[in-house]
Design a protein around this motif. Sequence first.
Motif, short mmCIF file in Angstrom:
data_model
loop_
_atom_site.label_atom_id
_atom_site.label_comp_id
_atom_site.label_asym_id
_atom_site.label_seq_id
_atom_site.Cartn_x
_atom_site.Cartn_y
_atom_site.Cartn_z
N THR A 191 -8.82 0.02 1.50
CA THR A 191 -9.16 -0.92 2.56
C THR A 191 -10.49 -1.61 2.26
N SER A 192 -11.45 -0.85 1.71
CA SER A 192 -12.77 -1.40 1.44
C SER A 192 -12.75 -2.47 0.35
N VAL A 193 -11.72 -2.45 -0.52
CA VAL A 193 -11.65 -3.47 -1.57
C VAL A 193 -10.73 -4.63 -1.18
N GLY A 194 -10.32 -4.63 0.09
CA GLY A 194 -9.58 -5.78 0.60
C GLY A 194 -8.08 -5.66 0.59
N VAL A 195 -7.57 -4.44 0.63
CA VAL A 195 -6.12 -4.23 0.58
C VAL A 195 -5.61 -3.77 1.94
N ASP A 196 -4.47 -4.31 2.36
CA ASP A 196 -3.82 -3.88 3.60
C ASP A 196 -2.91 -2.70 3.27
N VAL A 197 -3.40 -1.49 3.52
CA VAL A 197 -2.66 -0.29 3.12
C VAL A 197 -1.36 -0.11 3.90
N SER A 198 -1.21 -0.83 5.03
CA SER A 198 0.04 -0.72 5.79
C SER A 198 1.22 -1.30 5.01
N LYS A 199 0.91 -2.12 4.00
CA LYS A 199 1.95 -2.72 3.18
C LYS A 199 2.17 -1.96 1.87
N PHE A 200 1.46 -0.87 1.71
CA PHE A 200 1.52 -0.11 0.46
C PHE A 200 2.91 0.45 0.21
#
Length: 260
Positions: A191-200
């Motif tokens: 999340t801190s590097v700009g990724v939406d983990v809900s889409k992982f």
Amino acid sequence: MKKLLLPLMLGALLTGCNETTTASNNSDFTAQQKTQIEQIASQYIINHPDILVKASQTLQQQQMQAQQVEAKKVVIANADQLINDKTTPFIGPKDAKVNVIEFFDYQCMYCSKIADTVKQLEEKNPDVKFIFKETPIFASRWEASKYAADMGNWIYQQKGGATYAKYHNAVFATGKDEGHLTKKDVNTIATSVGVDVSKFDANNTFMNNFELFGKLGFQGTPALIVMPSKNITTDNITIINGYNPDALKKAISDLQASTK
């Protein structure tokens, strides 16, 4: 002087053989002579057991060298997958002359230990391509091992090498290895590097790495390969098993010098 004792005794015995037999070949010993040789050799080994240690060390070294040669042949046969696999994260020029391939696990203590060295080498060698083969060998023991590997590959596919590098370095920067890293830690970093983990999407993207890892005969991580992009031979490939930062630095420097 002690090292010369056995050869001298055997030489004396062989001289005696020449005088007492008509055989033209020194290997044509009588049963009695063979028994004498065995007794002399056995007694010498008993008196000098260090010979067995040295022989064992020599044999082990020869076996390791043979394994290295075979592994290098496998590297050459799989060079394209090692250097140009589009699913594998990398940092540095796509067309670099020198490549460093690392098989690693985020939960591996020695991978964590060498991570800072690799990061420093990236900064000092912008002309080198650093390729990261996510290989979670501890996945069956710690769930976060597999989860972090899948997340890394997914981030690379979504955001590219620069974002992957931030994630990769941040995971190791936690200092959490040997089962201490958690899925929550991984999600927080992602999340801190700009990724939406809900889409992982965790889909075992590292399986090809495992297959290659096995082909190369690697037994553990980190396992590193330093190799050129062209004119690859067994002489210009360096394989480093385990934590050996000095060997890594030297391998990069030597290959850079030879590819200029």
